[in-house]
Design an enzyme around this catalytic site. Structure first.
Site, short mmCIF file in Angstrom:
data_model
loop_
_atom_site.label_atom_id
_atom_site.label_comp_id
_atom_site.label_asym_id
_atom_site.label_seq_id
_atom_site.Cartn_x
_atom_site.Cartn_y
_atom_site.Cartn_z
N LYS A 22 58.52 109.48 -12.33
CA LYS A 22 58.30 108.03 -12.16
C LYS A 22 59.41 107.43 -11.29
O LYS A 22 59.15 106.67 -10.37
CB LYS A 22 58.28 107.34 -13.53
N ASN A 23 60.65 107.79 -11.60
CA ASN A 23 61.77 107.15 -10.90
C ASN A 23 61.98 107.66 -9.48
O ASN A 23 62.78 107.12 -8.73
CB ASN A 23 63.06 107.28 -11.73
N CYS A 116 67.03 92.12 -19.86
CA CYS A 116 66.35 93.39 -20.08
C CYS A 116 66.76 93.93 -21.44
O CYS A 116 67.87 93.65 -21.91
CB CYS A 116 66.76 94.35 -18.96
N ARG A 121 71.75 94.47 -16.44
CA ARG A 121 71.14 95.06 -15.25
C ARG A 121 71.02 94.11 -14.04
O ARG A 121 69.90 93.83 -13.56
CB ARG A 121 69.77 95.66 -15.57
N ASP A 306 68.80 108.15 -19.78
CA ASP A 306 67.37 108.10 -20.12
C ASP A 306 66.95 109.17 -21.15
O ASP A 306 65.79 109.19 -21.57
CB ASP A 306 66.51 108.26 -18.85
N ARG A 398 54.63 102.89 -19.83
CA ARG A 398 55.25 102.56 -18.54
C ARG A 398 55.72 103.81 -17.82
O ARG A 398 55.78 103.84 -16.59
CB ARG A 398 56.48 101.67 -18.76
N1 EPU Z 1 74.57 97.70 -12.06
C1 EPU Z 1 75.27 96.59 -11.68
N2 EPU Z 1 74.92 95.97 -10.50
C2 EPU Z 1 73.89 96.42 -9.73
C3 EPU Z 1 73.18 97.56 -10.11
C4 EPU Z 1 73.54 98.19 -11.30
O1 EPU Z 1 76.18 96.15 -12.37
O2 EPU Z 1 73.64 95.81 -8.69
C5 EPU Z 1 74.91 98.37 -13.32
C6 EPU Z 1 73.75 98.35 -14.31
O3 EPU Z 1 73.72 97.15 -15.05
C7 EPU Z 1 74.04 99.55 -15.16
C8 EPU Z 1 74.67 100.53 -14.16
O4 EPU Z 1 75.10 99.74 -13.05
O5 EPU Z 1 74.97 99.23 -16.14
C9 EPU Z 1 73.74 101.61 -13.62
O6 EPU Z 1 72.51 101.03 -13.24
P1 EPU Z 1 71.59 101.61 -12.09
O7 EPU Z 1 71.52 100.62 -10.99
O8 EPU Z 1 72.00 102.98 -11.76
O9 EPU Z 1 70.19 101.63 -12.82
P2 EPU Z 1 68.80 101.38 -12.12
O10 EPU Z 1 68.88 101.88 -10.74
O11 EPU Z 1 68.39 99.97 -12.34
C10 EPU Z 1 67.69 103.66 -12.68
C11 EPU Z 1 66.49 104.11 -13.42
C12 EPU Z 1 66.71 103.88 -14.90
C13 EPU Z 1 67.94 104.67 -15.33
C14 EPU Z 1 69.14 104.24 -14.49
C15 EPU Z 1 70.39 105.04 -14.78
C16 EPU Z 1 64.73 103.75 -11.82
C17 EPU Z 1 63.52 102.99 -11.42
N3 EPU Z 1 65.33 103.37 -12.94
O12 EPU Z 1 67.84 102.27 -12.97
O13 EPU Z 1 65.56 104.41 -15.57
O14 EPU Z 1 68.21 104.44 -16.68
O15 EPU Z 1 68.85 104.38 -13.10
O16 EPU Z 1 70.18 106.39 -14.58
O17 EPU Z 1 65.11 104.69 -11.16
C18 EPU Z 1 63.95 104.55 -17.27
O18 EPU Z 1 63.29 105.31 -16.55
O19 EPU Z 1 63.69 104.40 -18.48
C19 EPU Z 1 65.08 103.82 -16.72
C20 EPU Z 1 65.60 102.74 -17.29
#
Ligand code: EPU
Length: 418
Positions: A22-23, A116, A121, A306, A398
């Site tokens: 998915k991701n 969230c 996030r 995850d 989801r």
């Molecule tokens: N963060 C910030 N600022 C940003 C972006 C992230 O502070 O601009 C923080 C977040 O709040 C978090 C950390 O950095 O504390 C890491 O977040 P990241 O951006 O890596 O998460 P994401 O890209 O929003 C993806 C996956 C998530 C998975 C995370 C971590 C996708 C679509 N989602 O989210 O997947 O948990 O990386 O590996 O790729 C899931 O599939 O259940 C899921 C939540």
């Protein structure tokens, strides 16, 4: 609203096939906005978040044809470069269209995601990166408006912290920027590498994906491509834990064993027999007494956040005390209270959960709070005495394709009721 009714005690045996990730699929679909040519993606999982992303892309101007696990997207023109609140609030990954839209059409209007279940996030790092690439950002009425009328230019972007979709968003913005972009402290997740592979097939010039420094030489335009999405390592990991927690003998096929290396190591330390019969299969044999093993979530190649909830369910059945530390999200222990309702002994202390086991779990009515928390409740229910009813399983829909059918095929007593 659908529920799962699960009767615990079945030992899972047989073979279970992993879907596409998915991701990985979500950024790949967004990447199709970068070109006027058709992009064909295979092994797209049929889960709700993917349908939401497809809807968003169609609103933006893409034509989408879906046939089984293949999605063909064609975006001759960007009609409406916008991700509305109605979609972003249901799926935060909608912000993945930000980079492609600014790169292709010079503007984007994307709703800020808001709160969230697992943490705050924010997307400040996506915005910071786009600013470095020359986009002018303006925020009003809950929306981010990005503009780069004369196109983006290459820059060095040093992420303050590692962000998976932030890295993907910036990579997609940089492929059409003038000159070289260097992303430092980039995410190294397999999903980032998969996106880089797709973009490269479309004509992008990217080096270093999978390391913390990614170099991108911008090109003037991208073309169409055909690509198969990698296996879902979180789904594969969830099934490995299902085999282990039920003391079963389960072969998880169609996966990339290396992508679940951190989990396999923990399972082995806990006393689970894990072998790799071939390059795309892991076989898990439980039954031996489980030992508690501490675990801390980290960015890849560390232990995936995850899989934290699912691992916690396993630790309720292990002998001793396991300290589970969540370092990626600040509020990702919602499952602990629900597991406790089933009889688990879990104490929360800030970023730590202290799990004392083994505890006999008993079936109860529980509520799914987010995608992975729901998966941990399913796993706990598989070993609980009697019947567990899990409410709000739309969370699990989801990201897991027909999880109840897959588990039932290997012996689980699980059914979906309306
Ligand atoms: N963060 C910030 N600022 C940003 C972006 C992230 O502070 O601009 C923080 C977040 O709040 C978090 C950390 O950095 O504390 C890491 O977040 P990241 O951006 O890596 O998460 P994401 O890209 O929003 C993806 C996956 C998530 C998975 C995370 C971590 C996708 C679509 N989602 O989210 O997947 O948990 O990386 O590996 O790729 C899931 O599939 O259940 C899921 C939540």
């Amino acid at each position: 609203m659908d529920k799962f009714v699960i009767t615990g005690g079945a030992v899972l045996q047989g073979q279970i096939l992993t879907n596409g990730s998915k991701n990985s699929a979500l950024p790949a679909l967004a990447a199709a906005l970068l070109t006027a040519e058709p992009v064909t993606l295979h092994r797209i999982p049929r889960v709700r978040d993917i349908r939401t992303m497809q809807r968003l892309l169609v609103d933006i101007g893409a034509k989408a044809e879906v046939e089984g696990e293949t999605v063909r997207l064609h975006t001759p023109n960007i009609v409406c470069p916008e991700a509305p609140y109605e979609l972003v609030k249901t799926m935060r990954a909608s912000s993945l269209v930000l980079g492609p839209l600014v790169a292709r059409s010079g503007r984007a209007r994307v709703s800020l995601p808001g709160g969230c279940a697992i943490g705050s996030r924010p997307i400040n790092l996506h915005i910071f990166g786009l600013e470095q690439l020359g986009a002018r950002i303006h925020q009003s009425h809950g929306y981010i408006e990005a503009e780069a009328a004369d196109g983006l230019h290459g820059a060095v972007v040093h992420f303050d912290r590692i962000t998976v979709t932030g890295t993907e968003d910036l990579m997609m913005a940089a492929v059409l920027a003038k000159g070289e972009t260097v992303l430092r402290n980039a995410a190294r997740e397999p999903e980032v590498v998969d996106l880089a592979d797709l973009l490269t097939k479309m004509g992008a010039q990217i080096e270093g994906a999978g390391t913390s420094t990614i170099r991108i030489q911008g090109v003037t335009q991208l073309g169409g491509a055909e690509h198969t999405i990698i296996a879902d390592r979180i789904e594969a990991g969830t099934f490995l834990i299902a085999g282990a927690i039920t003391g079963g003998d389960l072969a998880v096929t169609g996966c990339v064993p290396e992508h679940v290396g951190a989990l396999v190591s923990k399972l082995q330390q806990a006393g689970v027999d894990v072998t790799q019969p071939n390059s795309h299969t892991l076989r898990v044999r439980g039954g031996a007494r489980l030992r508690s093993v501490d675990m801390t979530t980290e960015e890849y190649p560390g232990f995936a956040t995850d899989l934290q909830a699912q691992y916690m369910a396993l630790m309720t059945q292990a002998e001793g005390i396991a300290i589970v530390v969540e370092t990626i999200f600040e509020n990702r222990f919602m499952h602990a209270q629900e597991l406790a309702r089933m009889g688990a002994n879990i104490r929360l202390d800030g970023k730590q959960a202290i799990v004392a086991g083994p505890r006999e779990l008993t079936g109860a009515g529980v509520i799914a709070s987010d995608l992975r928390a729901s998966a941990s409740l399913v796993l706990a229910a598989l070993v609980a005495k009697g019947e567990t009813v899990i409410d709000r399983v739309y969370h699990i829909d989801r990201g897991y394709e027909k999880i109840e059918a897959k588990l039932a095929r290997v012996g689980a007593k699980i059914r979906r009721v309306d």
